[in-house]
Design a protein around this motif. Structure first.
Motif, mmCIF file in Angstrom:
data_model
loop_
_atom_site.group_PDB
_atom_site.id
_atom_site.type_symbol
_atom_site.label_atom_id
_atom_site.label_comp_id
_atom_site.label_asym_id
_atom_site.label_seq_id
_atom_site.Cartn_x
_atom_site.Cartn_y
_atom_site.Cartn_z
ATOM 1 N N THR A 329 -52.817 0.693 81.148
ATOM 2 C CA THR A 329 -53.549 1.523 80.006
ATOM 3 C C THR A 329 -54.468 0.826 78.986
ATOM 4 N N MET A 330 -55.710 0.924 79.278
ATOM 5 C CA MET A 330 -56.705 0.341 78.273
ATOM 6 C C MET A 330 -56.675 -1.180 78.890
ATOM 7 N N GLY A 331 -56.149 -1.579 79.974
ATOM 8 C CA GLY A 331 -56.316 -3.032 80.545
ATOM 9 C C GLY A 331 -54.998 -3.392 80.218
ATOM 10 N N ARG A 332 -53.937 -2.831 79.299
ATOM 11 C CA ARG A 332 -52.721 -3.570 79.015
ATOM 12 C C ARG A 332 -51.431 -2.975 80.065
ATOM 13 N N LYS A 333 -50.821 -3.816 80.559
ATOM 14 C CA LYS A 333 -49.929 -3.780 81.447
ATOM 15 C C LYS A 333 -48.444 -3.282 80.771
ATOM 16 N N LEU A 334 -47.351 -3.204 81.491
ATOM 17 C CA LEU A 334 -46.076 -2.782 80.967
ATOM 18 C C LEU A 334 -45.812 -3.218 79.798
ATOM 19 N N ASP A 335 -45.440 -4.543 79.847
ATOM 20 C CA ASP A 335 -44.955 -5.374 78.789
ATOM 21 C C ASP A 335 -45.996 -5.846 77.880
ATOM 22 N N GLN A 336 -47.170 -5.246 77.822
ATOM 23 C CA GLN A 336 -48.094 -5.598 76.978
ATOM 24 C C GLN A 336 -48.272 -4.250 76.001
ATOM 25 N N ASP A 337 -47.859 -3.165 76.350
ATOM 26 C CA ASP A 337 -47.846 -1.892 75.517
ATOM 27 C C ASP A 337 -46.528 -1.398 76.053
ATOM 28 N N LEU A 338 -45.223 -1.754 75.881
ATOM 29 C CA LEU A 338 -44.249 -1.189 76.347
ATOM 30 C C LEU A 338 -44.056 0.324 75.718
ATOM 31 N N ALA A 339 -44.379 0.561 74.440
ATOM 32 C CA ALA A 339 -44.083 1.498 73.839
ATOM 33 C C ALA A 339 -44.913 2.872 74.473
ATOM 34 N N TYR A 340 -46.082 2.491 74.970
ATOM 35 C CA TYR A 340 -46.805 3.439 75.398
ATOM 36 C C TYR A 340 -46.166 4.234 76.890
ATOM 37 N N PHE A 341 -45.790 3.212 77.637
ATOM 38 C CA PHE A 341 -45.200 3.706 78.873
ATOM 39 C C PHE A 341 -43.691 4.335 78.628
ATOM 40 N N LEU A 342 -43.161 3.661 77.579
ATOM 41 C CA LEU A 342 -41.693 4.150 77.514
ATOM 42 C C LEU A 342 -41.717 5.752 77.036
ATOM 43 N N THR A 343 -42.836 6.109 76.229
ATOM 44 C CA THR A 343 -42.849 7.245 75.412
ATOM 45 C C THR A 343 -43.366 8.193 76.805
ATOM 46 N N SER A 344 -44.151 7.888 77.745
ATOM 47 C CA SER A 344 -44.673 8.741 78.565
ATOM 48 C C SER A 344 -43.340 8.953 79.676
ATOM 49 N N ALA A 345 -42.787 8.027 79.791
ATOM 50 C CA ALA A 345 -41.484 8.356 80.770
ATOM 51 C C ALA A 345 -40.556 8.971 79.878
ATOM 52 N N ALA A 346 -40.269 8.993 78.532
ATOM 53 C CA ALA A 346 -39.252 9.867 78.085
ATOM 54 C C ALA A 346 -39.972 11.294 78.131
ATOM 55 N N ALA A 347 -41.174 11.650 78.165
ATOM 56 C CA ALA A 347 -41.501 13.031 78.376
ATOM 57 C C ALA A 347 -41.111 13.343 79.706
ATOM 58 N N GLY A 348 -41.249 12.708 80.948
ATOM 59 C CA GLY A 348 -40.858 12.903 82.129
ATOM 60 C C GLY A 348 -39.248 13.310 82.125
ATOM 61 N N ARG A 349 -38.516 12.272 81.441
ATOM 62 C CA ARG A 349 -37.098 12.436 81.367
ATOM 63 C C ARG A 349 -36.543 13.666 80.682
ATOM 64 N N HIS A 350 -37.485 14.140 79.886
ATOM 65 C CA HIS A 350 -37.199 15.372 79.057
ATOM 66 C C HIS A 350 -37.287 16.684 79.856
ATOM 67 N N ALA A 351 -38.435 16.698 80.505
ATOM 68 C CA ALA A 351 -39.002 17.649 81.445
ATOM 69 C C ALA A 351 -38.040 17.901 82.637
ATOM 70 N N ALA A 352 -37.306 16.790 83.099
ATOM 71 C CA ALA A 352 -36.355 16.910 84.085
ATOM 72 C C ALA A 352 -35.078 17.770 83.532
ATOM 73 N N THR A 353 -34.799 17.799 82.235
ATOM 74 C CA THR A 353 -33.669 18.687 81.870
ATOM 75 C C THR A 353 -33.880 20.017 81.906
ATOM 76 N N LEU A 354 -35.617 20.569 81.898
ATOM 77 C CA LEU A 354 -35.994 21.883 81.873
ATOM 78 C C LEU A 354 -35.872 22.348 83.286
ATOM 79 N N LEU A 355 -35.663 21.617 84.304
ATOM 80 C CA LEU A 355 -35.526 22.154 85.489
ATOM 81 C C LEU A 355 -34.189 22.869 86.145
ATOM 82 N N PRO A 356 -34.535 23.944 86.622
ATOM 83 C CA PRO A 356 -33.140 24.643 87.085
ATOM 84 C C PRO A 356 -32.032 23.649 87.783
ATOM 85 N N ALA A 357 -30.981 23.751 87.480
ATOM 86 C CA ALA A 357 -29.873 22.830 88.316
ATOM 87 C C ALA A 357 -29.699 23.157 89.713
#
Length: 357
Positions: A329-357
């Protein structure tokens, strides 16, 4: 407004669906990296003369740092055949006709003509294109069998072909399809608006969940309202009015050098705090430490109109490291801006809980 150059193709460097990266020797003897979209201009080959738009290259733009092939004047492509009446990139020299999923000649027209609901489908909305693979990493960690579509807004790159990530994610089955809306084009399906794009994702691609974000690139001016990510707030509204379940992915950074983007970006605060009128789940990652506390404080005002959902990030780093596409993101890799990617992944994790079982 446009920097024009003429050059000769020297070699094809690499290619992916819809795009070709080439090396071109321009008139002044210099060489440059150029990008061609064969569906628009034909396929350039070594020895071809090409006309280039070198504006982004001259400006030093990161995402758009290519010269763009405008034409192969000595070998024009064949005229398009088949149906398609939607014009995108309208009234520009490279306006193109595409077959819209929602137009009358489309085989999907009957499906979309009366479609009016997403049937509760979760819709994860993000500011930047770089959030797409990270959201998927968090989602697939919890729900590996989910069918996911991507609706690409027109705030960044207009051709979906520009995104190597999309091509790879489709190839491995992490995306069931890409829907390009507004002025963007080149997806598996084309649609006129974000609304019909979401309906196409649900009723044509049969997605369990859809991610909405602009294409690669981003336009910002350092002002409160002058940035292309304002459209993420509008996408929340579209998902809500169509009976979807909107999930807002915050743009969070610890590595950006600009104060307005440290912690929760002002983009998210404006788009979700002012533009989004529909109630959404705003995912707040539990990052811990002083920085995590800062993110939670900055997100608190969004709770006046949205549901703030705290999500643990345990295990997400390993999921991100295993991403099938490069994370940047903006030239920064995973370990250079970990908070950005963790935040996005957390959104995906929460969305998974909204799917039907």
């Amino acid at each position: 407004m446009i920097r024009w150059r003429r050059g000769e193709v020297r070699e094809i460097r690499r290619e992916w669906p819809g795009a070709l990266e080439i090396e071109v020797a321009v008139d002044d003897g210099a060489r440059c990296r150029a990008l061609a979209y064969p569906p628009l201009v034909g396929r350039p080959e070594p020895g071809d003369t090409v006309l280039l738009n070198t504006t982004a290259l001259a400006m030093g733009l990161g995402t758009g740092g290519y010269a763009m092939v405008v034409a192969i004047p000595d070998r024009l492509p064949q005229d398009p055949s088949g149906p398609g009446h939607l014009v995108k990139a309208r009234y520009t020299p490279l306006q193109a006709t595409v077959l819209g999923a929602d137009e009358q000649d489309s085989p999907h027209h009957e499906v979309l003509r009366e479609a009016d609901s997403l049937d509760g489908m979760p819709v994860v909305v993000a500011d930047l294109h770089s959030a797409l693979p990270a959201i998927l990493c968090g989602l697939y960690l919890e729900r590996p069998a989910a069918r996911v579509a991507y609706v690409m807004l027109d705030g960044g790159a207009l051709p979906a072909w520009f995104s190597m990530a999309c091509a790879k994610l489709r190839d491995i089955g992490w995306l069931t399809g890409v829907v390009t809306v507004g002025q963007s084009f080149g997806g598996d399906l084309e649609a006129v608006t974000t609304h019909t794009g979401l309906l196409a994702a649900r009723h044509i691609l049969h997605a369990d969940l859809t991610i909405v974000a602009q294409g690669p690139g981003n336009l910002g001016t350092g002002t409160k309202w002058g940035f292309s990510g304002v459209s993420s707030g509008e996408a929340i509204n579209a998902a809500g009015v169509l009976n979807g379940r909107p999930v807002a992915a915050l743009r969070v950074s610890e590595g950006d050098l600009r104060e307005r983007h440290i912690g929760v970006s002002h983009h998210s605060l404006t788009a979700y705090g002012r533009v989004a009128l529909t109630r959404a789940d705003v995912v707040v990652p539990e990052l811990g430490g002083e920085f995590g506390a800062r993110v939670e404080r900055q997100a608190e005002p969004l709770g006046e109109r949205h549901n703030l959902v705290k999500v643990q990030v345990d295990g997400l780093y390993d999921a991100l490291r295993a991403s099938p596409v490069g994370l940047s993101t903006m030239g920064r890799k995973l370990d250079q801006d970990l908070a950005y990617f963790l935040t996005s992944a957390a959104a995906g994790r929460h969305a998974a809980t909204l799917l039907p079982a």
